[in-house]
Design an enzyme around this catalytic site. Sequence first.
Site, PDB file in Angstrom:
ATOM      1  N   LYS A 169      78.939  60.092  44.714  1.00  0.00           N
ATOM      2  CA  LYS A 169      77.522  59.876  45.072  1.00  0.00           C
ATOM      3  C   LYS A 169      77.875  58.681  46.117  1.00  0.00           C
ATOM      4  O   LYS A 169      78.056  57.345  45.787  1.00  0.00           O
ATOM      5  CB  LYS A 169      76.689  59.294  44.115  1.00  0.00           C
ATOM      6  CG  LYS A 169      75.297  59.238  44.443  1.00  0.00           C
ATOM      7  CD  LYS A 169      74.534  58.035  43.673  1.00  0.00           C
ATOM      8  CE  LYS A 169      74.520  56.591  44.686  1.00  0.00           C
ATOM      9  NZ  LYS A 169      74.027  56.559  45.849  1.00  0.00           N
ATOM     10  N   GLU A 244      85.082  48.244  40.867  1.00  0.00           N
ATOM     11  CA  GLU A 244      85.377  47.376  42.053  1.00  0.00           C
ATOM     12  C   GLU A 244      84.178  46.564  42.455  1.00  0.00           C
ATOM     13  O   GLU A 244      83.355  47.274  43.073  1.00  0.00           O
ATOM     14  CB  GLU A 244      86.042  47.833  43.165  1.00  0.00           C
ATOM     15  CG  GLU A 244      87.492  48.830  42.780  1.00  0.00           C
ATOM     16  CD  GLU A 244      88.501  47.973  42.659  1.00  0.00           C
ATOM     17  OE1 GLU A 244      88.416  46.718  42.653  1.00  0.00           O
ATOM     18  OE2 GLU A 244      89.444  48.602  42.354  1.00  0.00           O
ATOM     19  N   CYS A 278      83.401  42.506  50.416  1.00  0.00           N
ATOM     20  CA  CYS A 278      83.764  42.001  48.791  1.00  0.00           C
ATOM     21  C   CYS A 278      84.970  41.103  48.867  1.00  0.00           C
ATOM     22  O   CYS A 278      85.254  40.084  47.918  1.00  0.00           O
ATOM     23  CB  CYS A 278      83.813  43.140  47.888  1.00  0.00           C
ATOM     24  SG  CYS A 278      85.526  44.175  48.313  1.00  0.00           S
ATOM     25  N   GLU A 378      77.553  35.603  45.647  1.00  0.00           N
ATOM     26  CA  GLU A 378      77.910  36.530  46.965  1.00  0.00           C
ATOM     27  C   GLU A 378      76.881  36.623  47.853  1.00  0.00           C
ATOM     28  O   GLU A 378      75.787  37.172  47.447  1.00  0.00           O
ATOM     29  CB  GLU A 378      78.418  37.648  46.366  1.00  0.00           C
ATOM     30  CG  GLU A 378      78.916  38.467  47.277  1.00  0.00           C
ATOM     31  CD  GLU A 378      79.535  40.241  46.942  1.00  0.00           C
ATOM     32  OE1 GLU A 378      78.985  40.508  46.241  1.00  0.00           O
ATOM     33  OE2 GLU A 378      80.874  40.316  47.214  1.00  0.00           O
TER      34      GLU A 378
HETATM   35  P1  NAD Z   1      75.053  48.335  45.189  1.00  0.00           P
HETATM   36  O1  NAD Z   1      75.779  48.202  43.722  1.00  0.00           O
HETATM   37  O2  NAD Z   1      73.652  48.355  45.169  1.00  0.00           O
HETATM   38  O3  NAD Z   1      75.305  49.812  45.230  1.00  0.00           O
HETATM   39  C1  NAD Z   1      76.500  50.568  45.482  1.00  0.00           C
HETATM   40  C2  NAD Z   1      76.362  52.126  44.907  1.00  0.00           C
HETATM   41  O4  NAD Z   1      75.804  52.125  43.715  1.00  0.00           O
HETATM   42  C3  NAD Z   1      75.520  52.766  45.938  1.00  0.00           C
HETATM   43  O5  NAD Z   1      75.728  53.925  45.934  1.00  0.00           O
HETATM   44  C4  NAD Z   1      74.180  52.876  45.261  1.00  0.00           C
HETATM   45  O6  NAD Z   1      73.160  53.897  45.339  1.00  0.00           O
HETATM   46  C5  NAD Z   1      74.812  53.011  43.565  1.00  0.00           C
HETATM   47  N1  NAD Z   1      73.721  52.368  42.382  1.00  0.00           N
HETATM   48  C6  NAD Z   1      72.984  51.633  42.677  1.00  0.00           C
HETATM   49  N2  NAD Z   1      72.136  51.488  41.221  1.00  0.00           N
HETATM   50  C7  NAD Z   1      73.008  52.166  40.249  1.00  0.00           C
HETATM   51  C8  NAD Z   1      72.709  52.802  39.185  1.00  0.00           C
HETATM   52  N3  NAD Z   1      71.786  52.035  38.193  1.00  0.00           N
HETATM   53  N4  NAD Z   1      73.610  53.430  38.371  1.00  0.00           N
HETATM   54  C9  NAD Z   1      74.592  54.200  39.331  1.00  0.00           C
HETATM   55  N5  NAD Z   1      74.663  53.700  40.643  1.00  0.00           N
HETATM   56  C10 NAD Z   1      73.725  52.995  41.167  1.00  0.00           C
HETATM   57  O7  NAD Z   1      76.071  47.865  46.268  1.00  0.00           O
HETATM   58  P2  NAD Z   1      75.641  47.728  47.771  1.00  0.00           P
HETATM   59  O8  NAD Z   1      74.846  46.886  47.923  1.00  0.00           O
HETATM   60  O9  NAD Z   1      75.855  49.076  48.272  1.00  0.00           O
HETATM   61  O10 NAD Z   1      77.128  47.072  48.172  1.00  0.00           O
HETATM   62  C11 NAD Z   1      77.396  45.731  48.075  1.00  0.00           C
HETATM   63  C12 NAD Z   1      78.022  45.210  47.068  1.00  0.00           C
HETATM   64  O11 NAD Z   1      79.222  45.972  46.596  1.00  0.00           O
HETATM   65  C13 NAD Z   1      78.564  44.061  47.067  1.00  0.00           C
HETATM   66  O12 NAD Z   1      78.241  43.246  46.008  1.00  0.00           O
HETATM   67  C14 NAD Z   1      80.111  43.922  47.251  1.00  0.00           C
HETATM   68  O13 NAD Z   1      80.587  42.793  46.789  1.00  0.00           O
HETATM   69  C15 NAD Z   1      80.587  45.051  46.486  1.00  0.00           C
HETATM   70  N6  NAD Z   1      81.633  45.759  47.017  1.00  0.00           N
HETATM   71  C16 NAD Z   1      82.846  45.803  46.364  1.00  0.00           C
HETATM   72  C17 NAD Z   1      84.073  46.196  46.739  1.00  0.00           C
HETATM   73  C18 NAD Z   1      85.482  46.204  45.833  1.00  0.00           C
HETATM   74  O14 NAD Z   1      86.183  46.770  46.255  1.00  0.00           O
HETATM   75  N7  NAD Z   1      85.245  45.217  45.109  1.00  0.00           N
HETATM   76  C19 NAD Z   1      84.010  46.627  47.784  1.00  0.00           C
HETATM   77  C20 NAD Z   1      82.844  46.676  48.831  1.00  0.00           C
HETATM   78  C21 NAD Z   1      81.803  46.284  48.172  1.00  0.00           C
END
Ligand code: NAD
Length: 471
Positions: A169, A244, A278, A378
């Site tokens: 997804k 992650e 991140c 963050e």
């Molecule tokens: P997010 O957590 O809002 O969304 C990430 C994914 O999770 C999306 O596909 C979203 O639709 C899905 N999602 C949202 N709510 C959900 C739920 N309740 N259950 C299951 N899936 C759900 O994050 P974002 O805004 O898309 O991305 C930014 C964040 O990602 C930042 O906090 C960043 O640090 C983190 N990030 C981490 C890494 C890493 O490798 N550690 C890499 C890139 C981004």
Amino acid sequence: MKNVDQIYIDGAFTTPHGTERFDLFNPATEEKIGEVRLGDAEDVRAAVAAAKRAFPAMRGTTPAERIAMLHALRDAVAAKSAALHEAMATEYGAPQGFLAFSVPHAAQVFDTAAKIVSDYPFTRRMGNAEVIMEPVGVAAAITPWNSNIGFICTKLATAIAAGTTIVIKPSEMSAIQTQTLLEALHEAGLPRGVLNVVNGYGHVVGAALSAHPDIAKISFTGSTATGRAILRSAAETFKRVTLELGGKGPQVLLDDADLDRAIPDIVAAAFRNSGQACIAGTRLLVSRRRQAEVTARLAEAVADLRAGPSSDPQAGVGPMVSAKQWERVQSYIRLGQEEGATLLVGGPGRPRDLDHGWFVRPTVFTDVTNDMRIAREEIFGPVLSVIAYEDEAEAITIANDTDYGLQSYVHGSDLEHARDVARHLEAGRVVVNETPADGPAPFGGFKHSGIGREFGPFGLEAFLEPKAVVG
Ligand code: NAD
């Protein structure tokens, strides 16, 4: 206008059961450029069923067969480079430097996974037991928008390397990039059901995957808050999880650092991927002795950092992905001022020469203390906080005084000493003098930055279960 009306289940593009639509934008112009039709829980059921049907055959493949699949995927993605580049530029707006890294990287991860498979001992003897590393079961991946094709390819490559099938997804905001990538992946001719992709909202499709009893493993990249929700839901059915999550990476500038080298390295680490990373090094720790000199050099370097669209080869920082993300970064810049930090460069609003697009001004705050929210939370945008330290012991204390622990940085001329400081930092990865990592080393976070590791043999093992056959 590009409409993404299909998802990918059981080796074919198919119309989702879900009917809701979501608008897609070019973040550099704020124009609507398309729509995606979103999947729902019924689509998740169909995708998981397909992955489950395909699992026994995938589990029975030899490493050589999986290496052949990985090579086919590599070649298919590489063949689609131009279209992937275009999709990422239009829908995400990344600067050219990030595009030049991301597109070849997406193909390369399959090659790296193939090498890991060829070297990895899937069976070994331990005492009087034969230990067999078996695929964990049907996997799910949930990915964010800030490196859409890279995350999909990494998680797919690892699943195939391990001999399992997967339902992915991706972020709903990246549907055009996902569609372009899927057209490439389809060309690789994987067996039906090995790869399934369902576009949709996190709280609908993501939540259905996290709760599905036939999913044995979830690999998630995204925010710490969502990671926590997934972990809770996954606990019900004892899913294995790799999370992650976010970061608030410290950059420790040691007193012996050569600023001609360190300043560009610091700027690269803080502002890479437009700060929507991140791994960004968003807290710069500087000794009081060199504070004035560093501040002056940093002001000059960041003032030179141009914000602009992907089409501008001089742009080092692209737009924020959405209006919501733009607002979020603006609110943190205002917060920094309210908290009493000193604005060194940047500030609220758009860059002077850009009157539209979700661009923010690359911003540096000085006189930041580690208890301010801009130092603890963050921001996920191009905002760097400079924090002063008295001595190295204090620098290490400040660096580790955070809930996060993803990627930290040390800059210094005496390499041995810099490595010694690195050993004291609580982070899954510490980069010394901005040295690029070259493949198999693990990636992942300490503390609230996550659970488990990706890449290399550690990443592979996160999709495997050891089974000991004794006697
Ligand atoms: P997010 O957590 O809002 O969304 C990430 C994914 O999770 C999306 O596909 C979203 O639709 C899905 N999602 C949202 N709510 C959900 C739920 N309740 N259950 C299951 N899936 C759900 O994050 P974002 O805004 O898309 O991305 C930014 C964040 O990602 C930042 O906090 C960043 O640090 C983190 N990030 C981490 C890494 C890493 O490798 N550690 C890499 C890139 C981004």
